[in-house]
Design a protein around this motif. Structure first.
Motif, PDB file in Angstrom:
ATOM      1  N   VAL A 114       0.831  -1.220   0.000  1.00  0.00           N
ATOM      2  CA  VAL A 114       0.000   0.000   0.000  1.00  0.00           C
ATOM      3  C   VAL A 114       0.856   1.257   0.000  1.00  0.00           C
ATOM      4  CG1 VAL A 114      -1.958  -1.118   1.113  1.00  0.00           C
ATOM      5  CG2 VAL A 114      -0.191  -0.055   2.532  1.00  0.00           C
ATOM      6  N   SER A 115       2.157   1.085  -0.229  1.00  0.00           N
ATOM      7  CA  SER A 115       3.073   2.227  -0.142  1.00  0.00           C
ATOM      8  C   SER A 115       3.107   3.088  -1.394  1.00  0.00           C
ATOM      9  CB  SER A 115       4.490   1.733   0.162  1.00  0.00           C
ATOM     10  OG  SER A 115       4.984   0.932  -0.908  1.00  0.00           O
ATOM     11  N   VAL A 116       2.724   2.517  -2.521  1.00  0.00           N
ATOM     12  CA  VAL A 116       2.814   3.243  -3.791  1.00  0.00           C
ATOM     13  C   VAL A 116       1.467   3.847  -4.180  1.00  0.00           C
ATOM     14  CG1 VAL A 116       3.375   3.075  -6.245  1.00  0.00           C
ATOM     15  CG2 VAL A 116       4.706   1.778  -4.560  1.00  0.00           C
ATOM     16  N   PHE A 117       0.409   3.041  -4.053  1.00  0.00           N
ATOM     17  CA  PHE A 117      -0.936   3.495  -4.385  1.00  0.00           C
ATOM     18  C   PHE A 117      -1.787   3.487  -3.120  1.00  0.00           C
ATOM     19  CE2 PHE A 117       0.687   1.162  -8.110  1.00  0.00           C
ATOM     20  CZ  PHE A 117       0.696   2.192  -9.038  1.00  0.00           C
ATOM     21  N   SER A 118      -2.527   4.549  -2.909  1.00  0.00           N
ATOM     22  CA  SER A 118      -3.405   4.612  -1.749  1.00  0.00           C
ATOM     23  C   SER A 118      -4.436   3.486  -1.819  1.00  0.00           C
ATOM     24  CB  SER A 118      -4.123   5.963  -1.703  1.00  0.00           C
ATOM     25  OG  SER A 118      -5.018   6.024  -0.624  1.00  0.00           O
ATOM     26  N   GLY A 119      -4.449   2.639  -0.818  1.00  0.00           N
ATOM     27  CA  GLY A 119      -5.371   1.504  -0.823  1.00  0.00           C
ATOM     28  C   GLY A 119      -4.863   0.311  -1.599  1.00  0.00           C
ATOM     29  N   GLY A 120      -3.711   0.452  -2.227  1.00  0.00           N
ATOM     30  CA  GLY A 120      -3.129  -0.658  -2.972  1.00  0.00           C
ATOM     31  C   GLY A 120      -3.418  -0.593  -4.458  1.00  0.00           C
ATOM     32  N   LEU A 149      -4.951 -14.554  -1.688  1.00  0.00           N
ATOM     33  CA  LEU A 149      -3.751 -14.593  -0.852  1.00  0.00           C
ATOM     34  C   LEU A 149      -2.515 -14.218  -1.667  1.00  0.00           C
ATOM     35  CD1 LEU A 149      -4.240 -17.845   1.284  1.00  0.00           C
ATOM     36  CD2 LEU A 149      -4.514 -15.470   2.029  1.00  0.00           C
ATOM     37  N   SER A 150      -2.434 -14.745  -2.880  1.00  0.00           N
ATOM     38  CA  SER A 150      -1.271 -14.447  -3.723  1.00  0.00           C
ATOM     39  C   SER A 150      -1.277 -12.991  -4.193  1.00  0.00           C
ATOM     40  CB  SER A 150      -1.229 -15.387  -4.936  1.00  0.00           C
ATOM     41  OG  SER A 150      -2.247 -15.081  -5.877  1.00  0.00           O
ATOM     42  N   ALA A 151      -2.463 -12.432  -4.354  1.00  0.00           N
ATOM     43  CA  ALA A 151      -2.586 -11.054  -4.831  1.00  0.00           C
ATOM     44  C   ALA A 151      -2.232 -10.041  -3.764  1.00  0.00           C
ATOM     45  CB  ALA A 151      -4.008 -10.800  -5.327  1.00  0.00           C
ATOM     46  N   GLU A 152      -2.596 -10.326  -2.523  1.00  0.00           N
ATOM     47  CA  GLU A 152      -2.437  -9.354  -1.431  1.00  0.00           C
ATOM     48  C   GLU A 152      -1.022  -8.842  -1.281  1.00  0.00           C
ATOM     49  OE1 GLU A 152      -5.847 -10.300   1.928  1.00  0.00           O
ATOM     50  OE2 GLU A 152      -3.963 -11.424   1.971  1.00  0.00           O
ATOM     51  N   VAL A 153      -0.034  -9.646  -1.646  1.00  0.00           N
ATOM     52  CA  VAL A 153       1.353  -9.248  -1.393  1.00  0.00           C
ATOM     53  C   VAL A 153       1.797  -8.083  -2.266  1.00  0.00           C
ATOM     54  CG1 VAL A 153       1.921 -11.591  -0.649  1.00  0.00           C
ATOM     55  CG2 VAL A 153       2.398 -10.915  -3.000  1.00  0.00           C
ATOM     56  N   THR A 154       1.051  -7.801  -3.334  1.00  0.00           N
ATOM     57  CA  THR A 154       1.405  -6.664  -4.199  1.00  0.00           C
ATOM     58  C   THR A 154       0.194  -5.826  -4.605  1.00  0.00           C
ATOM     59  OG1 THR A 154       1.256  -8.130  -6.131  1.00  0.00           O
ATOM     60  CG2 THR A 154       3.468  -7.743  -5.210  1.00  0.00           C
ATOM     61  N   HIS A 155      -1.001  -6.405  -4.578  1.00  0.00           N
ATOM     62  CA  HIS A 155      -2.200  -5.735  -5.091  1.00  0.00           C
ATOM     63  C   HIS A 155      -3.297  -5.762  -4.017  1.00  0.00           C
ATOM     64  CE1 HIS A 155       0.055  -6.373  -8.745  1.00  0.00           C
ATOM     65  NE2 HIS A 155      -0.779  -5.602  -9.402  1.00  0.00           N
ATOM     66  N   HIS A 157      -5.663  -3.479  -3.351  1.00  0.00           N
ATOM     67  CA  HIS A 157      -6.957  -2.870  -3.675  1.00  0.00           C
ATOM     68  C   HIS A 157      -7.985  -3.970  -3.967  1.00  0.00           C
ATOM     69  CE1 HIS A 157      -9.996  -0.543  -5.878  1.00  0.00           C
ATOM     70  NE2 HIS A 157      -9.467   0.540  -5.354  1.00  0.00           N
ATOM     71  N   GLU A 158      -9.245  -3.699  -3.646  1.00  0.00           N
ATOM     72  CA  GLU A 158     -10.268  -4.725  -3.841  1.00  0.00           C
ATOM     73  C   GLU A 158     -10.362  -5.194  -5.287  1.00  0.00           C
ATOM     74  OE1 GLU A 158     -14.300  -3.607  -3.098  1.00  0.00           O
ATOM     75  OE2 GLU A 158     -14.103  -1.636  -4.025  1.00  0.00           O
ATOM     76  N   HIS A 159     -10.151  -4.294  -6.244  1.00  0.00           N
ATOM     77  CA  HIS A 159     -10.243  -4.716  -7.641  1.00  0.00           C
ATOM     78  C   HIS A 159      -9.054  -5.594  -8.036  1.00  0.00           C
ATOM     79  CE1 HIS A 159     -13.859  -2.653  -8.361  1.00  0.00           C
ATOM     80  NE2 HIS A 159     -13.373  -1.427  -8.427  1.00  0.00           N
ATOM     81  N   GLY A 160      -7.876  -5.312  -7.474  1.00  0.00           N
ATOM     82  CA  GLY A 160      -6.741  -6.187  -7.715  1.00  0.00           C
ATOM     83  C   GLY A 160      -6.998  -7.575  -7.164  1.00  0.00           C
ATOM     84  N   LEU A 161      -7.629  -7.629  -5.992  1.00  0.00           N
ATOM     85  CA  LEU A 161      -7.959  -8.913  -5.361  1.00  0.00           C
ATOM     86  C   LEU A 161      -9.063  -9.637  -6.114  1.00  0.00           C
ATOM     87  CD1 LEU A 161      -7.989  -7.759  -1.616  1.00  0.00           C
ATOM     88  CD2 LEU A 161      -6.139  -8.926  -2.828  1.00  0.00           C
TER      89      LEU A 161
END
Length: 311
Positions: A114-120, A149-155, A157-161
């Motif tokens: 969450v460091s680059v994009f607000s909310g991921g 689970l695999s997405a959370e480590v980089t994405h 945001h809910e849409h990334g998930l």
């Protein structure tokens, strides 16, 4: 129950289909329109199909899963970061590179995500790599869970998930689909509906149904569903390409790329589904023999098939 030899071929196809789509689509990335003549010329070329971060990260996830069949998020984040550091010029987006650099520098993956994009990130980077979870899951819902689970480590945001969950479930359904019967698009979409508890994603699934009903071409499908770098604007198009043309592998790849936009990633996601349904043996040999990582993919597929399922 799928015979072990067939399952192995289909897992091999899932990984190879990702790489083929990635390599075929990469030269056209960012083009709003992909001329059919240019795509045909590239399809018949003998030039090696070099892959991008799409394939790199897919293989990292597959290798990670091959060890225990489960996801250790801290280890996976580190695995992704090491792969990026080893080959930073594989086409990683600037945001992804920043996240992975932070992880490599010792920042926790939760903070880095969450460091680059607000909310991921809401991008399609998690969805593009997620297909290997299908090989170690027992149901579309379990595949979706592993996908998240695999997405959370980089994405984060809910849409990334949601994008990763949808693609993971689709890969599971394709991998376990009955080849003796035609692909039932309506039933396939019915089973995807529960994995994304989101109104806007459900609307995308309804749009896919409508596009299938009127036999939309790639240009119309891209205009309706999107063809950009967002998860919401690319995963649905990949699923549509598979459902619309998936019974003929070559046609599905061409359709995915023909929609323009983020062609390498959309074709990689479509390719994972096509390969999972038909297996490596049914993908065009003229393409699989051009894959840059053909031997590596074969070896990783063998290890992934041997991983425990549903642990």
């Amino acid at each position: 129950m799928i015979p072990s030899s067939t399952f192995h071929d289909r897992v091999h196809g899932l990984l190879a289909g990702t790489a083929v789509g990635d390599g075929l689509g990469a030269p056209f990335e960012g083009r709003p329109v992909v001329p059919a003549t240019a795509l045909t010329q590239w399809s018949f070329s003998t030039q090696r199909l070099d892959h991008t971060d799409d394939t790199v990260m897919t293989l990292v996830l597959a290798e990670h899963l091959s060890h225990q069949g489960v996801i250790n998020q801290a280890v996976l984040a580190s695995d992704f970061a090491v792969a990026w550091h080893h080959e930073p010029l594989r086409g990683y987006g600037a945001g992804a590179a920043q996240v992975l650099a932070s992880v490599l520098g010792g920042v926790s993956w939760r903070e880095a995500a969450v460091s680059v994009f607000s909310g991921g990130s809401w991008g399609n980077g998690a969805a593009m790599r997620v297909a290997p979870v299908a090989a170690v899951s027992r149901s579309p819902l379990e595949a979706a869970h592993l996908g998240r689970l695999s997405a959370e480590v980089t994405h984060a945001h809910e849409h990334g998930l949601h994008g990763a969950a949808l693609q993971a479930a689709a890969a599971h359904l394709a991998l376990h689909s009955d080849l003796s019967a035609p692909l039932d698009a309506a039933a396939f979409l019915d089973r995807l509906h529960p994995v994304v508890p989101s109104r806007i994603w459900h609307e995308k699934l309804l749009e896919i149904r409508a596009l299938l009903a009127r036999q939309a071409d790639a240009e119309e499908a891209a205009a309706v569903l999107g063809n950009d770098i967002s998860a919401l604007g690319s995963v649905p198009l990949a699923v549509f390409a598979f459902l619309a043309r998936g019974e003929t592998p070559e046609a599905a790849f061409r359709f995915a790329i023909g929609g323009g936009g983020d062609t390498d990633t959309i074709a990689a996601m479509t390719g994972a589904l096509v390969g999972a349904r038909h297996g490596h043996s049914e993908l065009p040999v003229s393409w699989t023999t051009r894959m840059e990582a053909a031997e590596q993919i074969k070896e990783i597929a063998t290890r992934l098939v041997a991983a425990p399922v549903g642990t």
